[in-house]
Scaffold this motif. Structure first.
Motif, PDB file in Angstrom:
ATOM      1  N   VAL A   7       0.805  -1.231   0.091  1.00 20.20           N
ATOM      2  CA  VAL A   7       0.011   0.031   0.261  1.00 20.20           C
ATOM      3  C   VAL A   7       1.140   1.211  -0.184  1.00 20.20           C
ATOM      4  CG1 VAL A   7      -1.684   1.100   1.095  1.00 20.20           C
ATOM      5  CG2 VAL A   7      -1.699  -1.239   1.405  1.00 20.20           C
ATOM      6  N   GLY A  10       0.808   4.554   3.074  1.00 20.90           N
ATOM      7  CA  GLY A  10       0.018   3.676   3.828  1.00 20.90           C
ATOM      8  C   GLY A  10       0.049   4.159   5.562  1.00 20.90           C
ATOM      9  N   GLY A  15      -4.872   5.202   3.031  1.00 20.29           N
ATOM     10  CA  GLY A  15      -3.908   3.976   3.160  1.00 20.29           C
ATOM     11  C   GLY A  15      -3.682   3.417   4.148  1.00 20.29           C
ATOM     12  N   ALA A  16      -3.582   3.965   5.397  1.00 20.16           N
ATOM     13  CA  ALA A  16      -3.860   3.350   6.676  1.00 20.16           C
ATOM     14  C   ALA A  16      -4.789   2.066   7.001  1.00 20.16           C
ATOM     15  CB  ALA A  16      -3.504   4.327   7.792  1.00 20.16           C
ATOM     16  N   ALA A  19      -4.438  -0.609   4.588  1.00 19.03           N
ATOM     17  CA  ALA A  19      -3.354  -1.484   5.197  1.00 19.03           C
ATOM     18  C   ALA A  19      -4.056  -2.382   6.500  1.00 19.03           C
ATOM     19  CB  ALA A  19      -1.993  -0.697   5.787  1.00 19.03           C
ATOM     20  N   VAL A  29       1.299  -7.167   4.797  1.00 17.55           N
ATOM     21  CA  VAL A  29       1.269  -5.877   4.157  1.00 17.55           C
ATOM     22  C   VAL A  29       2.661  -5.286   4.223  1.00 17.55           C
ATOM     23  CG1 VAL A  29      -0.047  -3.537   4.098  1.00 17.55           C
ATOM     24  CG2 VAL A  29      -1.178  -5.614   4.814  1.00 17.55           C
ATOM     25  N   VAL A  31       3.915  -1.647   4.172  1.00 17.58           N
ATOM     26  CA  VAL A  31       3.165  -0.189   4.476  1.00 17.58           C
ATOM     27  C   VAL A  31       4.113   0.823   3.950  1.00 17.58           C
ATOM     28  CG1 VAL A  31       2.325   1.625   6.211  1.00 17.58           C
ATOM     29  CG2 VAL A  31       1.730  -0.805   6.348  1.00 17.58           C
ATOM     30  N   TYR A  33       5.892   4.671   2.931  1.00 13.12           N
ATOM     31  CA  TYR A  33       5.709   5.915   3.364  1.00 13.12           C
ATOM     32  C   TYR A  33       6.920   6.898   2.707  1.00 13.12           C
ATOM     33  CZ  TYR A  33       9.831   4.980   6.308  1.00 13.12           C
ATOM     34  OH  TYR A  33      11.024   4.807   6.807  1.00 13.12           O
ATOM     35  N   ASN A  87      -1.927   4.332  -3.447  1.00 14.46           N
ATOM     36  CA  ASN A  87      -2.798   5.208  -2.973  1.00 14.46           C
ATOM     37  C   ASN A  87      -2.231   6.592  -2.686  1.00 14.46           C
ATOM     38  OD1 ASN A  87      -4.846   6.114  -0.707  1.00 14.46           O
ATOM     39  ND2 ASN A  87      -2.788   6.010   0.226  1.00 14.46           N
TER      40      ASN A  87
END
Ligand code: NAD
Length: 248
Positions: A7, A10, A15-16, A19, A29, A31, A33, A87
């Protein structure tokens, strides 16, 4: 063995939520950033606390070398990707077109379009049966702005989301024979911090009256639509868009 999802962006907002929901549905997942490592680590901690698997992965998605490095880390730490959520996105301050610089348009296109392109390309290289992959699915987080145009606010942002939608359609046809489905969701006005970057934190409430359902959307409502597109029930759905925009 659990499926693997990446994602982008995320660490917060939509996005969070994606996830966390993906982890509850059994995905491991990645994540991604850009700058806020603490936010991404908090999402990872939440997932791990709930018994799931997740790792935080840094990359500015608009930078090819960083995207390549991030995928290398994903391959090593979780394994080959099955599901990508494009995302990560930016919105600049509300502005009429006569004030807008070409540099601003380039910035918005770099993250929203080039970032999505680079992440989708690396996903295809790993998922495609042509490259020995097992197939997979990609969901691009577009916007209702792609249809509505965001006049007087952000025509640059709307144009970037229109480009993402056209890429979704083309890519879906190109890679369908290789076992990959590509779809989009078009959120309307959702309660997230993004509106503060547009210069108006209270924008969702200002626009309520113009939304047929008379309220802003939640990140969970967007995440639910994203996850449906990855589900077996969506197995015959590709090149499609789900509007999550309160009827707009
Ligand atoms: P947000 O600002 O909370 O989240 C965007 C995330 O993308 C942030 O974590 C940010 O750090 C990350 N990001 C930005 N540039 C990046 C880059 N170059 N590399 C990696 N990460 C980067 O906003 P949100 O509302 O959660 O937005 C998520 C997506 O949903 C965006 O694509 C946005 O355009 C789309 N969207 C949001 C709304 C809304 O009303 N909130 C409506 C339609 C579409």
């Amino acid at each position: 063995m659990s499926k693997i999802m990446l994602v982008t962006g995320g660490g917060r907002g939509i996005g969070a939520a994606v996830a966390k929901l993906a982890a509850r549905r059994g995905y491991a997942v990645g994540v991604n950033y850009h700058a806020n490592a603490d936010a991404a680590r908090a999402v990872v901690a939440d997932i791990v606390q709930g018994g799931g698997r997740a790792v935080a992965l840094q990359a500015d998605v608009s930078q090819e070398d960083q995207v390549l490095r991030m995928y290398g880390e994903l391959d090593q730490q979780l394994g080959r990707i099955d599901a990508l959520v494009n995302n990560a996105g930016i919105l600049e301050r509300q502005m009429r077109v006569d004030q807008m610089s070409a540099d601003r348009l380039l910035r918005v296109l770099s993250t929203n379009v080039i970032g999505s392109f680079l992440c989708a390309r690396e996903a295809v290289r790993r998922m495609s049966t042509r490259h020995g992959g097992q197939g997979g699915a990609i969901v691009n987080v577009s916007s209702a702005a792609a249809r509505l145009g965001s006049p007087n606010e952000y025509v640059d942002y709307a144009a970037s989301k229109g480009a993402m939608d056209t890429m979704t359609i083309g890519l879906s046809k190109e890679v369908a024979p290789e076992g990959i489905r590509v779809n989009g969701v078009r959120p309307g006005t959702i309660y997230t911090d993004m509106h503060a970057s547009g210069g108006e934190p209270g924008r969702v409430d200002r626009l309520k009256g113009a939304i047929p359902l008379r309220r802003g959307g939640t990140v969970e409502e967007v995440a639910g639509a994203v996850m449906w597109l990855f589900s077996d029930e969506a197995g015959y759905t590709s090149g499609s868009f789900i509007e999550v925009s309160g009827g707009n």
